[in-house]
Design a protein around this motif. Sequence first.
Motif, mmCIF file in Angstrom:
data_model
loop_
_atom_site.group_PDB
_atom_site.id
_atom_site.type_symbol
_atom_site.label_atom_id
_atom_site.label_comp_id
_atom_site.label_asym_id
_atom_site.label_seq_id
_atom_site.Cartn_x
_atom_site.Cartn_y
_atom_site.Cartn_z
ATOM 1 N N LEU A 1 0.829 -1.205 0.000
ATOM 2 C CA LEU A 1 0.000 0.000 0.000
ATOM 3 C C LEU A 1 0.863 1.254 0.000
ATOM 4 C CD1 LEU A 1 -2.853 -1.066 2.443
ATOM 5 C CD2 LEU A 1 -2.933 -0.895 -0.043
ATOM 6 N N GLY A 2 2.155 1.118 -0.364
ATOM 7 C CA GLY A 2 3.033 2.275 -0.472
ATOM 8 C C GLY A 2 2.899 2.946 -1.825
ATOM 9 N N PRO A 3 3.642 4.019 -2.064
ATOM 10 C CA PRO A 3 3.510 4.765 -3.323
ATOM 11 C C PRO A 3 3.907 3.968 -4.553
ATOM 12 C CG PRO A 3 5.374 5.570 -2.016
ATOM 13 C CD PRO A 3 4.616 4.642 -1.143
ATOM 14 N N LEU B 1 -5.006 -0.911 -6.205
ATOM 15 C CA LEU B 1 -6.338 -0.409 -6.517
ATOM 16 C C LEU B 1 -6.921 -1.115 -7.744
ATOM 17 C CD1 LEU B 1 -5.776 3.403 -5.937
ATOM 18 C CD2 LEU B 1 -7.289 1.934 -4.611
ATOM 19 N N MET B 2 -6.083 -1.329 -8.770
ATOM 20 C CA MET B 2 -6.559 -2.006 -9.975
ATOM 21 C C MET B 2 -7.060 -3.409 -9.649
ATOM 22 S SD MET B 2 -3.731 -0.965 -12.833
ATOM 23 C CE MET B 2 -3.563 0.720 -13.416
ATOM 24 N N SER B 3 -6.322 -4.151 -8.857
ATOM 25 C CA SER B 3 -6.747 -5.512 -8.527
ATOM 26 C C SER B 3 -8.058 -5.505 -7.750
ATOM 27 C CB SER B 3 -5.657 -6.221 -7.720
ATOM 28 O OG SER B 3 -5.454 -5.568 -6.476
ATOM 29 N N ALA B 4 -8.229 -4.514 -6.878
ATOM 30 C CA ALA B 4 -9.473 -4.425 -6.112
ATOM 31 C C ALA B 4 -10.650 -4.103 -7.030
ATOM 32 C CB ALA B 4 -9.338 -3.359 -5.020
ATOM 33 N N ALA C 1 -6.391 3.338 0.483
ATOM 34 C CA ALA C 1 -5.061 3.950 0.436
ATOM 35 C C ALA C 1 -4.779 4.715 1.725
ATOM 36 C CB ALA C 1 -4.971 4.898 -0.760
ATOM 37 N N PRO C 2 -3.615 4.506 2.335
ATOM 38 C CA PRO C 2 -3.232 5.328 3.485
ATOM 39 C C PRO C 2 -3.149 6.800 3.092
ATOM 40 C CG PRO C 2 -1.803 3.414 3.260
ATOM 41 C CD PRO C 2 -2.612 3.489 2.011
ATOM 42 N N VAL D 1 -2.348 9.091 -0.830
ATOM 43 C CA VAL D 1 -3.562 9.474 -1.551
ATOM 44 C C VAL D 1 -3.222 10.317 -2.770
ATOM 45 C CG1 VAL D 1 -5.643 10.897 -1.413
ATOM 46 C CG2 VAL D 1 -5.134 9.265 0.401
ATOM 47 N N GLU D 2 -2.240 11.196 -2.649
ATOM 48 C CA GLU D 2 -1.876 12.045 -3.778
ATOM 49 C C GLU D 2 -1.314 11.225 -4.935
ATOM 50 O OE1 GLU D 2 -2.396 15.227 -4.388
ATOM 51 O OE2 GLU D 2 -3.525 15.329 -2.525
#
Length: 285
Positions: free
Chosen positions: A41-43, A50-53, A127-128, A132-133
């Motif tokens: 969940l890092g940059p 996100l794509m897999s989710a 996303a932590p 988010v950015e």
Amino acid sequence: VTGIAFRSVYDPDPGRGPATGIAVTVAGWLGRDPDTVPAWLGPELITFSLMSAFVWAWVGLGVIVFRTALDQIPRELADAVRAHGGTDRDIRRDVYWRPLLRRTVAIVFALVARATARTFDLLLVMAPGSVVEEASVLAVRQWQTSGGTTTGPGAALGTLWLAAVALGAFAAALWSRQAWPPPRPSSRTPRSGVVAPTASMAPLPSAWSADLAHRARALLPAAAAMVWLVPVLILLATSLHGAREAATGGWRAPSLGIGSYRAVFADSGLAGSVPVTAMLALVVS
């Protein structure tokens, strides 16, 4: 639900996150230091996560739509193509792809792309805050720009986004046009010699009723379209006001201008949000 589930899957702690634990284990097998494995969940990997989710969330819709479309194809068509010397490639193209599946692909692609591009709750849940950015999509930018009040820049961004979605839907509609046009009714005299009845030969009340029904069927979609356009026109009118005018006077404020559009294009975060949104929507779809 998807955000919470996949945040658990990609938890940075190998003891809690199965995906992270697998990555650490594979790194150990390959002789790499497990500490060098990037957190899921890092940059570096938040966009992939996100794509897999999103794929997991939307694959059910695609399966149902394609299964339903395939069930609508008569099996006799494939037999007819084979009887005329057609190959498996001809069957896939002329029986499955051209008459139905091309439209199905366009519909599913448009639905999933639109839904993926507009979703921001999954990103905010999954996303932590520190990344988010890096994974900010236009929906998050819209939410951040609009805040709790109606603003000109928020309406301007919404107008631009609506125009992009409309263009994409129009392109999908053009690409999904039916490959086999329906047969046109023949105007020739039947072989039996009996002349088929025409509209001029029908009784007057029936002709009048049919004409009235035809007019009603033509006016109903037009009326529905006009009603649907009301929020769009209000959005467009609001976007033509500055932030202060839109917040105080709403879409009916007297002064007009493109200052809100200038503010949107001057937003440094927009340049990153557009490609992230496009990539997310296209890859997932």
